[in-house]
Scaffold this motif. Structure first.
Motif, PDB file in Angstrom:
ATOM      1  N   LYS A  75     -30.499   8.213  24.581  1.00  0.00           N
ATOM      2  CA  LYS A  75     -29.349   8.097  25.482  1.00  0.00           C
ATOM      3  C   LYS A  75     -28.038   8.190  24.705  1.00  0.00           C
ATOM      4  CE  LYS A  75     -27.580   4.908  29.030  1.00  0.00           C
ATOM      5  NZ  LYS A  75     -27.808   3.580  29.679  1.00  0.00           N
ATOM      6  N   PHE A  93     -25.045  11.092  24.822  1.00  0.00           N
ATOM      7  CA  PHE A  93     -23.630  10.758  25.028  1.00  0.00           C
ATOM      8  C   PHE A  93     -22.764  11.358  23.915  1.00  0.00           C
ATOM      9  CE2 PHE A  93     -24.639   6.654  27.553  1.00  0.00           C
ATOM     10  CZ  PHE A  93     -24.534   7.345  28.751  1.00  0.00           C
ATOM     11  N   ASP A 150     -12.596  11.639  30.406  1.00  0.00           N
ATOM     12  CA  ASP A 150     -14.055  11.759  30.247  1.00  0.00           C
ATOM     13  C   ASP A 150     -14.491  11.325  28.849  1.00  0.00           C
ATOM     14  OD1 ASP A 150     -14.302  12.680  32.812  1.00  0.00           O
ATOM     15  OD2 ASP A 150     -14.394  14.802  32.275  1.00  0.00           O
ATOM     16  N   ALA A 210     -14.384   7.558  28.673  1.00  0.00           N
ATOM     17  CA  ALA A 210     -15.513   6.960  29.402  1.00  0.00           C
ATOM     18  C   ALA A 210     -16.800   7.076  28.586  1.00  0.00           C
ATOM     19  CB  ALA A 210     -15.683   7.648  30.759  1.00  0.00           C
ATOM     20  N   LEU A 211     -17.015   8.247  27.978  1.00  0.00           N
ATOM     21  CA  LEU A 211     -18.208   8.459  27.153  1.00  0.00           C
ATOM     22  C   LEU A 211     -18.196   7.559  25.919  1.00  0.00           C
ATOM     23  CD1 LEU A 211     -18.723  12.315  27.351  1.00  0.00           C
ATOM     24  CD2 LEU A 211     -20.395  10.583  27.936  1.00  0.00           C
ATOM     25  N   ASN A 234     -19.341   4.269  26.954  1.00  0.00           N
ATOM     26  CA  ASN A 234     -20.800   4.286  27.161  1.00  0.00           C
ATOM     27  C   ASN A 234     -21.550   4.262  25.836  1.00  0.00           C
ATOM     28  OD1 ASN A 234     -20.796   4.281  29.965  1.00  0.00           O
ATOM     29  ND2 ASN A 234     -20.647   6.507  30.105  1.00  0.00           N
ATOM     30  N   ALA A 271     -21.306   0.741  24.466  1.00  0.00           N
ATOM     31  CA  ALA A 271     -22.162  -0.186  25.216  1.00  0.00           C
ATOM     32  C   ALA A 271     -23.639   0.034  24.882  1.00  0.00           C
ATOM     33  CB  ALA A 271     -21.936  -0.010  26.713  1.00  0.00           C
ATOM     34  N   THR A 272     -24.026   1.307  24.767  1.00  0.00           N
ATOM     35  CA  THR A 272     -25.422   1.631  24.441  1.00  0.00           C
ATOM     36  C   THR A 272     -25.766   1.172  23.034  1.00  0.00           C
ATOM     37  OG1 THR A 272     -25.335   3.571  25.897  1.00  0.00           O
ATOM     38  CG2 THR A 272     -27.126   3.491  24.292  1.00  0.00           C
ATOM     39  N   GLU A 281     -26.195  -2.546  23.064  1.00  0.00           N
ATOM     40  CA  GLU A 281     -27.486  -2.885  23.680  1.00  0.00           C
ATOM     41  C   GLU A 281     -28.636  -2.636  22.696  1.00  0.00           C
ATOM     42  OE1 GLU A 281     -30.128  -1.791  27.685  1.00  0.00           O
ATOM     43  OE2 GLU A 281     -28.207  -0.805  27.322  1.00  0.00           O
TER      44      GLU A 281
END
Length: 232
Positions: A53, A57, A111, A114-115, A118, A121-122, A125
């Motif tokens: 993922k 990204f 964009d 935002a990426l 992400n 955040a990924t 995680e």
């Protein structure tokens, strides 16, 4: 009748083993061990999924960055707008085109932001899950040992029960014992019972007429799938 009595005796002793297995299965040691085992088994796939993922990204962000650079380069061409106008160019047209490129840059920048969020955040995680895996690996060894100790504490009792079952099993036909043990592995218990006023002892279903001749050797109830006998 002898066959029925033998299998009922077998089941009576097996009830002790069933209760012993239940104690082990419902023990806190087993619950902790099973929970950690399940987590560690699924964790590698989750880690790989997060990595894939994140890579997707990053690739998307790189592509947007390339688009942004191209759009910026195109917009830079409008720096010479005054000279172009002096040369007879339509200023309204170029202003419109410049605005379109500017809007495009604005969207690409949003964009990318935002990426980037992400990706962050990924990654967070992924790092969190990785720490959980390391912690679980340490806990798993301890939990495994505790559950092993619990099982070993019951080994003598279990061995005695299994010894009794082996002796009683000699008086039961291989076919009947095989049926019983198959259902027992399916966590079904009790497995065997006599008819109760012409009906299955367990669910109350009345066997069909065609099955009456089979009840002496043991018949599988069509409803609850336990083995029922008709006493002589």
């Amino acid at each position: 009748m002898a066959q029925l009595q033998a299998i009922l005796n077998y089941q009576s002793v097996d009830a002790k083993l069933y209760e012993l297995e239940k104690v082990l299965a419902e023990s806190e040691e087993r619950k902790v061990y099973a929970k950690l085992q399940k987590f560690l088994k699924s964790a590698p796939e989750k880690l790989d999924s997060l990595e894939v993922k994140a890579q997707a990204f990053r690739a998307e962000a790189d592509a947007l960055a390339t688009q942004y650079a191209k759009a910026e380069a195109t917009l830079a061409e409008f720096d010479n707008l005054e000279e172009m106008v002096k040369g007879g160019a339509d200023i309204a047209f170029y202003k419109k085109e410049a605005q379109k490129i500017f809007d495009q840059l604005k969207k690409i920048r949003a964009d990318i932001n935002a990426l980037s969020a992400n990706i962050k955040a990924t990654d967070e995680e992924y790092q969190k899950l990785k720490k959980q895996v390391i912690s679980a690996q340490k806990q798993y060894e301890e939990a495994s040992n505790k559950y092993k100790e619990l099982k070993e504490s019951k080994a003598g009792e279990r061995g005695e029960i299994e010894k009794q079952l082996k002796t009683i099993g000699k008086d039961i036909s291989p076919e009947m014992l095989g049926k019983y043990q198959t259902k027992r592995k399916e966590k079904m218990f009790p497995v065997v019972g006599a008819l109760n006023y012409g009906r299955c002892w367990f669910c109350g279903m009345e066997p069909p007429i065609a099955a009456q001749s089979k009840l002496g050797a043991g018949y599988e109830c069509d409803n609850c799938h336990r083995i029922i006998f008709k006493e002589d």
